[in-house]
Every structure is written in structure tokens, then in C-alpha cells.
Design an enzyme around this catalytic site. Sequence first.
Site, PDB file in Angstrom:
ATOM      1  N   GLN A 104     -59.808   1.636   3.245  1.00 52.11           N
ATOM      2  CA  GLN A 104     -58.581   0.849   3.353  1.00 52.11           C
ATOM      3  C   GLN A 104     -58.893  -0.616   3.078  1.00 52.11           C
ATOM      4  O   GLN A 104     -59.670  -1.244   3.804  1.00 52.11           O
ATOM      5  CB  GLN A 104     -57.934   0.990   4.728  1.00 52.11           C
ATOM      6  CG  GLN A 104     -56.554   0.319   4.731  1.00 52.11           C
ATOM      7  CD  GLN A 104     -55.863   0.326   6.078  1.00 52.11           C
ATOM      8  OE1 GLN A 104     -56.381  -0.195   7.054  1.00 52.11           O
ATOM      9  NE2 GLN A 104     -54.669   0.899   6.120  1.00 52.11           N
ATOM     10  N   TYR A 185     -49.925  -7.665   8.079  1.00 58.16           N
ATOM     11  CA  TYR A 185     -50.966  -8.348   7.310  1.00 58.16           C
ATOM     12  C   TYR A 185     -50.412  -8.993   6.045  1.00 58.16           C
ATOM     13  O   TYR A 185     -49.214  -9.095   5.874  1.00 58.16           O
ATOM     14  CB  TYR A 185     -52.132  -7.378   7.102  1.00 58.16           C
ATOM     15  CG  TYR A 185     -52.587  -6.867   8.455  1.00 58.16           C
ATOM     16  CD1 TYR A 185     -53.080  -7.754   9.410  1.00 58.16           C
ATOM     17  CD2 TYR A 185     -52.411  -5.532   8.830  1.00 58.16           C
ATOM     18  CE1 TYR A 185     -53.439  -7.332  10.683  1.00 58.16           C
ATOM     19  CE2 TYR A 185     -52.769  -5.090  10.103  1.00 58.16           C
ATOM     20  CZ  TYR A 185     -53.278  -6.002  11.028  1.00 58.16           C
ATOM     21  OH  TYR A 185     -53.613  -5.579  12.285  1.00 58.16           O
ATOM     22  N   GLY A 328     -54.298   9.455  14.202  1.00 58.12           N
ATOM     23  CA  GLY A 328     -55.108   8.311  14.590  1.00 58.12           C
ATOM     24  C   GLY A 328     -55.869   8.598  15.867  1.00 58.12           C
ATOM     25  O   GLY A 328     -57.051   8.978  15.847  1.00 58.12           O
ATOM     26  N   ARG A 329     -55.190   8.453  17.003  1.00 55.57           N
ATOM     27  CA  ARG A 329     -55.865   8.645  18.291  1.00 55.57           C
ATOM     28  C   ARG A 329     -56.432  10.047  18.426  1.00 55.57           C
ATOM     29  O   ARG A 329     -57.470  10.247  19.058  1.00 55.57           O
ATOM     30  CB  ARG A 329     -54.907   8.284  19.426  1.00 55.57           C
ATOM     31  CG  ARG A 329     -54.691   6.764  19.502  1.00 55.57           C
ATOM     32  CD  ARG A 329     -53.422   6.391  20.209  1.00 55.57           C
ATOM     33  NE  ARG A 329     -52.251   6.854  19.452  1.00 55.57           N
ATOM     34  CZ  ARG A 329     -50.999   6.670  19.828  1.00 55.57           C
ATOM     35  NH1 ARG A 329     -50.739   6.056  20.959  1.00 55.57           N
ATOM     36  NH2 ARG A 329     -49.997   7.115  19.075  1.00 55.57           N
TER      37      ARG A 329
END
Length: 372
Positions: A104, A185, A328-329
Amino acid sequence: MPTRPTEVLFTPYALGDLQLKNRIVMAPLTRTRAENRGKVPNGLMAEYYAQRAGAGLIITEGTFVSEQGQGWYGAPGVYNAEQAAGWRRVTDAVHSAGGLIFVQLWHQGSVSHRFLYADGRLPLGPSAVNPEQLIHVEGGKVPSETPREMSLQDIKQAVEDFRHAAQVAQDAGFDGVQIQGGFVYIFQQFLHEVTNRRTDQYGGPVENRARLLFEALEAVLEVWPSNRVGVKAGPMMSEHGALRATDETLRTSEYVYRKLADYKLSHVLLMRQNADLTGTPIEHLSGDAVVHHFRRLYEGTLILNVGINAQHAAQLVGEGAGDLVAFGRGYIANPDLAERIRRDAPLNEPRPEYFYGASATGYTDYPALSQS
Ligand SMILES: Cc1cc2nc3c(=O)[nH]c(=O)nc-3n(C[C@H](O)[C@H](O)[C@H](O)COP(=O)(O)O)c2cc1C
């Protein structure tokens, strides 16, 4: 034999010219285990990613495209030879374990802090507007500051940094790249009318606010074929500060998705929102509504993410709402998540106090089924 409810997640998938063994993606996860000042990936990171090679595709943690793009202590970079050598250990380890891995590409723009730069300079942003985020610096979190407005030369440099990082990533053995175009971002800072007050060709109407994202994408496409380049994009941002959703957010994201559809990319990664959106300008996008909305605008490969468990993932993929699902988690706590889903086995619980740790604890020590 009755089919298992999650069977559909184990149908192979052609992601461009890559064959994924399942529809399960490891989501990008900042874990801050890089040696910091040099932002170099290490052997511990190679072990962590190799443990998770059972995913159809791994997307690495956000990885800085340049020294300027940094904004999180402990996160790695992909812009010099030392980092390339560190990442080579990671990509070799993942490939040896039968996995595929994209990096990424990350530029934090104004969501950074002078404490992170060796010379103490201010971060750069589209305009001199404080993004009002908390910044992870060495030893803790500090409030963001008002950045220095980027000159046209700074913008040109940022685009070049994406091209350069894409090349370093290729040299380091990655299978592809994903541009971090979401959350808070640099690209969202340009897309967002509160943080972007520019009056030149990068500010004002949405075509201008989106220009930097598409210039960076085109720079990356000078290095990689389009079917190896993905983008993370969408309307889900911070719930706090200058970058929270406004009346413009949905329209802006729709513009981005429609334009991304022209590029025949590897994928687009779309976030849902866990938090309650009631009373916000995007409340009608709660839950799966955002998925169905953007699926209508984007026919290419869509990776869905946030708060999706295995059964829900199977339902979404089964009905064609998305092609792949990123966890994710689930992947933080379960190195063999795909195998656990396949066997309908119980999951380890994540330990959030080690999400942004600095050691193997809470990183590579979650047991696989074979060890529990
Ligand atoms: C510890 C942590 C670090 C994260 N780092 C990143 C990151 O570097 N890049 C990114 O795009 N998303 C990042 N995210 C967001 C995740 O990719 C994902 O959206 C989030 O975990 C929700 O998915 P889940 O419900 O399956 O956990 C991070 C999330 C967590 C919990």
C-alpha cells in the site's frame, strides 16, 4: 454433503492475471514494527506476513512513498535500496509460503508532524489548514498542526514520489501496489473542500480536487500494468476534525469511482463504516448501503472492508455486492484466518494494546489452529 455457508469465499478468483486461491484479503494494517529512523522492513515483519500467506491476497500496511510522505512513527517506507532489500525478504517469505502481496503506497500529507522530520520542518498539505487529527509520533500521540501549503513544485515532486516508489516496489518483488486514496491522507486532503482551499488547477471543482490522485495513478501506471494497480477510495473518513464528511463527500467519491472505472485497475477497496452515521451528511450510506451504492458505479473488482465477518462476507460475495472481502482485525489476531473460516473454527481475539507495538508480542505470537 450440505455446502458450507462460506463456500463461496473459497472459489478461486482471477484478479487481473493473478489467480487468487480464495476471496479473502488481508486488509492494510499499520503495525509500526519497522526500524524507525530508516523505515526499513525487518525479519519480524517477514515472519508476520508469511504467517498470513493463506489469504488470497495480502495488502501491506501503509508504506511511505518518500521521506516527505511519512506521518506515523514506526511505519516503513518503499523509496530507497535499504527498504527495497527489507521488503525483498518479506515478498520472498510470502511467495515461499504460497501467498501474493501488494504494497500500500502511502503519503500522509498534512496528517503528519514536525517531530517526525529530522530537520523539524512542517508537513505539507494542499492548503494551510490543520486537518485536526492525532499524529502517532515517537512515544505517543500529538495533535496535528497547520501544514505548509504545497507549491506546484511540491505537487510535482509528490507525483514523482509515487512513480519512484512504484518502481522500488517492483524491484522488491511485490505482485502489485495499492494507492492509499482513502481515509484522511493526502488524496482525501486534496479531495476535501475544507482542507483544500486552492485556487489553482488543484482546487475548486471536483475535477481539480481529484487531479493529484489521477496524476499519481498515471505515474504509477508508467511502472505497473493497470491490472496490478489498485486504489483505496470512498466516502468513509474520520468522524472528527476537518476531514469529516460534508455535503460534498458523496458527490466527490462518486466522481472518483466513475473516473477510476476507466482505468481497468486490479481493484478498488471500499470501506464501510462501523460507527453510527446518524445525523451526518452520509447517514444514508450506513451499513451495506455504501457497498450497494458504489457497486452500481464500479463494475471492476471491488474489495469490501470494515466490520464484515465470514458469514456476512459470504453473503455479500454471493449476491455480487463485492468480489473479495478484506479482513483487518481478524487478520491481526488470526494468522490462519482463511483456514479458520474454511473450517468454521473459533477465532482468536485481537489485543488492541499491541496493534501499534514495537515487538513480537501481539504481532507474531497469535497461535494458528495447529498450535492451539
Ligand atoms: C491497527 C490498524 C491499523 C490500520 N492501518 C491501516 C493502514 O495502514 N492502511 C489502511 O488503508 N487502513 C488501515 N487500517 C484500516 C483497516 O485496513 C481496516 O479498514 C479496519 O481494520 C476495519 O476492518 P475490520 O473490521 O475487518 O478490522 C488499520 C486498522 C487497524 C485496526
